[in-house]
Design an enzyme around this catalytic site. Structure first.
Site, PDB file in Angstrom:
ATOM      1  N   ALA A 170       0.768  -1.245   0.000  1.00  0.00           N
ATOM      2  CA  ALA A 170       0.000   0.000   0.000  1.00  0.00           C
ATOM      3  C   ALA A 170       0.801   1.298   0.000  1.00  0.00           C
ATOM      4  CB  ALA A 170      -0.951   0.008   1.197  1.00  0.00           C
ATOM      5  N   ALA A 171       1.882   1.376   0.801  1.00  0.00           N
ATOM      6  CA  ALA A 171       2.573   2.657   0.957  1.00  0.00           C
ATOM      7  C   ALA A 171       3.158   3.121  -0.385  1.00  0.00           C
ATOM      8  CB  ALA A 171       3.676   2.518   2.004  1.00  0.00           C
ATOM      9  N   PRO A 172       3.201   4.455  -0.613  1.00  0.00           N
ATOM     10  CA  PRO A 172       2.907   5.529   0.339  1.00  0.00           C
ATOM     11  C   PRO A 172       1.442   5.923   0.458  1.00  0.00           C
ATOM     12  CG  PRO A 172       3.770   6.475  -1.661  1.00  0.00           C
ATOM     13  CD  PRO A 172       3.828   4.990  -1.852  1.00  0.00           C
ATOM     14  N   GLY A 173       0.527   5.331  -0.337  1.00  0.00           N
ATOM     15  CA  GLY A 173      -0.881   5.471   0.002  1.00  0.00           C
ATOM     16  C   GLY A 173      -1.806   6.175  -0.955  1.00  0.00           C
ATOM     17  N   ASN A 174      -1.330   6.635  -2.095  1.00  0.00           N
ATOM     18  CA  ASN A 174      -2.252   7.335  -2.990  1.00  0.00           C
ATOM     19  C   ASN A 174      -3.288   6.403  -3.610  1.00  0.00           C
ATOM     20  OD1 ASN A 174      -1.539  10.023  -2.750  1.00  0.00           O
ATOM     21  ND2 ASN A 174       0.191   9.791  -4.121  1.00  0.00           N
ATOM     22  N   LYS A 175      -2.871   5.181  -3.949  1.00  0.00           N
ATOM     23  CA  LYS A 175      -3.858   4.236  -4.469  1.00  0.00           C
ATOM     24  C   LYS A 175      -4.863   3.875  -3.378  1.00  0.00           C
ATOM     25  CE  LYS A 175      -0.630   2.179  -7.800  1.00  0.00           C
ATOM     26  NZ  LYS A 175       0.599   2.841  -7.278  1.00  0.00           N
ATOM     27  N   ASP A 209       1.765  -2.875   4.600  1.00  0.00           N
ATOM     28  CA  ASP A 209       3.111  -2.572   4.140  1.00  0.00           C
ATOM     29  C   ASP A 209       4.091  -2.961   5.227  1.00  0.00           C
ATOM     30  OD1 ASP A 209       4.106  -0.762   1.573  1.00  0.00           O
ATOM     31  OD2 ASP A 209       5.586  -0.902   3.183  1.00  0.00           O
ATOM     32  N   ASP A 257       0.087  -3.959  -6.092  1.00  0.00           N
ATOM     33  CA  ASP A 257       1.075  -3.214  -6.870  1.00  0.00           C
ATOM     34  C   ASP A 257       2.445  -3.547  -6.271  1.00  0.00           C
ATOM     35  OD1 ASP A 257       1.484  -1.155  -8.977  1.00  0.00           O
ATOM     36  OD2 ASP A 257       2.429  -0.077  -7.335  1.00  0.00           O
ATOM     37  N   CYS A 261       4.917  -0.727 -12.466  1.00  0.00           N
ATOM     38  CA  CYS A 261       5.409   0.436 -13.217  1.00  0.00           C
ATOM     39  C   CYS A 261       6.630  -0.015 -14.020  1.00  0.00           C
ATOM     40  CB  CYS A 261       5.732   1.605 -12.299  1.00  0.00           C
ATOM     41  SG  CYS A 261       6.816   1.198 -10.915  1.00  0.00           S
TER      42      CYS A 261
END
Length: 563
Positions: free
Chosen positions: A231-236, A254, A301, A380
């Protein structure tokens, strides 16, 4: 410590990929002049190709044995590219070692620029910072896109009703709405919005467009029980909460506590109240617990090569690390390093293979949650080893229990899809070129940069869904829909599919109409209950806002780096 020696140590660590540029400079407590250090590291890396040629042709390291490669590059940068020259005492032996060869170094610099086709400042084509649009996600938990558009118009910005054609970043002081993601606005490159009241208050979230694809494709309904596995840093994570209207529940995992603290701070700023942050690895979660048996959607991710990232400076680090490795080979062998280069290439293949195996392990783990219905997998990366190869490996292992979600529900109007040539045969499912095209059509790719790219970071997304008793496990036809527009309809299609069932227990995405109507009533009730529960989880997530300084500490960096 001497400034240049400290900078050389940072370059060495970057060459070994022991951190990021910002983390080792701006986030380094041992660096006193952080801005200067950040600037000299970035500029040295940008000019690395030309400076390395000067170093090689001048044989400076052979003549001055006490100079290390990293220190020599830094001193050459300041000598050849800074009007003030090397900013150190004339009595410093390392400065003297360079200045003894000043005239020849300058002559080699002129020749090096010609040889590599560099411009006046020593940069070659492609080494300039790539200017991508500034993408801004509107936080729908706080305001609507139209309210934000009106606010910027009031500030003197010009709103463009349509994106530029052909695709290009907006011109100065103009902005437009994204054509694929309704909640995203697009501003000119380098637009500095960090002091804007809407950013400070959490209404605006700086997030690359490609980074928004996974959550938009997963699209969990408001009552869902969701895991963000890396998860981090958290925008998704905050985007998931936004899409769910703060309903349901999100577990954000995370293993890095420092980065998890950043997630807590950023999601709290964004007004998210349905997130529980866990300092644990996704792979260690127990799928049999009562809570985890409720999980209906998982966003993954996982760690990847990062080869698609261009709006950060990681590409400079990668190029420098490769240059360092090649230089070491040439300096320590007498055969031209052919065998060593082959070994380095083999090492790269092994790394991609290892990453691919880890990524397969993560998604396979997600598929063991008993009632999960949809899983988004993203990287990515530009490499097929982490993208199409991972997808086909997973289908080999888990089809027909799991299948790819068809393009109609995976950003259907996005033009760039997977590479059919990289899709492997799957017994019983894929054997012909037509089959490979159908698989590739289900996944999303974004090519980094521009103008040939997609004006964003490189990205890949695939969505898997559990095959229900009434659904077909085979391949969907290649998409024949419109090539532009229709993004709103695509979201509605995804929402319609998810709303056909409620709770994690349902696995069939084709429930009868009566059941759908009944479940919509349940959904409303669950959303209310989720709101009460989410207040508690939101409170627990907000308890640690004091994230340590590091490579993703600043809000803007955490946003832009959320790949």
């Amino acid at each position: 410590m001497n400034f240049y020696k400290q900078a050389a140590d940072i370059l060495d660590r970057l060459g070994k990929k022991e951190g990021s540029i910002k983390g080792l400079t701006l986030g380094n407590a041992e660096v006193t002049d952080k801005k200067r250090m950040y600037a000299v590291i970035c500029e040295t890396l940008k000019h690395n190709t030309t400076l390395s040629l000067v170093l090689q042709e001048s044989k400076l390291l052979a003549l001055e044995k006490k100079l290390t490669r990293s220190l020599a590059l830094l001193l050459l940068h300041d000598l050849l590219l800074q009007t003030r020259g090397i900013q150190a005492s004339d009595a410093w032996p390392m400065k003297q070692a360079v200045m003894r060869h000043k005239a020849r170094l300058k002559a080699e610099f002129v020749k090096a620029k010609i040889k590599v086709g560099a411009k006046k400042d020593g940069l070659i084509e492609g080494e300039d910072e790539l200017l991508l649009p500034r993408y801004v996600r509107v936080n729908l938990l706080m305001k609507t896109p139209q309210q934000v558009i009106d606010a910027f118009i009031a500030d003197g910005w010009t709103f463009l009703p349509e994106p530029p054609s052909p695709p290009a970043p907006p011109s100065a002081n103009t902005f437009h709405r994204d054509e694929h993601l309704d909640f995203m606005l697009v501003f000119p490159p380098k637009s500095d919005l960090h002091l804007h009241p809407l950013y400070v208050s959490g209404v605006l979230i700086l997030q690359d467009k490609a980074s928004c694809f996974p959550a938009a494709i997963l699209a969990p309904p408001k009552n869902a029980y969701v895991i963000d596995g890396c998860a981090a840093p958290g925008n998704k994570t905050s985007q998931l909460a936004m899409g769910m209207g703060n309903g349901g529940k999100i577990i954000a995992c995370d293993l890095d506590l420092r980065r998890l603290n950043i997630l807590k701070r950023l999601t709290t700023k964004a007004g998210c109240t349905n997130i529980t942050a866990l300092n644990t690895s996704f792979l260690t979660l127990d799928t049999t617990t009562p809570d985890n048996s409720k999980v209906s959607h998982i966003l993954l991710d996982p760690s990847c090569s990062g080869s698609g990232i261009i709006n950060r400076l990681d590409h400079l680090v990668d190029a420098y690390a490769e240059e360092q490795e090649q230089a070491t080979i040439l300096e320590t062998t007498t055969t031209g390093g052919a065998a060593e280069r082959a070994a380095a290439e083999e090492k790269k293949k092994e790394r991609l293979k290892s990453l691919g195996e880890f990524q397969v392990e993560c998604v396979s783990k997600a598929m063991t949650f008993p009632n999960v219905r949809k899983i988004s997998y993203s990287t990515c990366s530009i490499y097929a080893e982490e993208n199409e190869h991972v997808v086909t490996t997973l289908l080999k292992k888990h089809w027909p229990t799991w299948k790819l979600t068809p393009r109609a529900k995976v950003l259907p109007t996005w033009h760039r899809r997977g590479y059919p040539s990289e899709v492997c045969d799957i017994p019983g499912l894929v054997s012909t070129d037509e089959d490979r095209a159908k698989i590739a059509d289900c996944v999303v790719r974004a090519v980094p940069g521009g103008p040939e790219g997609d004006l964003m970071n490189g990205f890949f997304v695939a969505c898997f869904e559990r095959v229900g008793k009434n659904s077909l496990p085979g391949l969907s036809p290649v998409w024949k829909g419109p090539s532009i527009g229709g993004s709103k309809r695509a979201h509605e299609e995804v929402d319609e599919m998810d709303d056909t069932t409620t709770g994690a227990a349902a696995t069939d995405g084709t429930a009868p109409a009566k059941k759908k109507k009944k479940n919509k009533k349940k959904k409303k009730k669950t959303t209310t209950n989720g709101g009460e529960t989410s207040t508690e989880t939101g409170h627990s997530a907000s308890g640690a806002s004091g994230a340590s300084e590091g490579d993703k500490v600043e809000d803007d960096e955490a946003s832009d780096d959320d790949e």
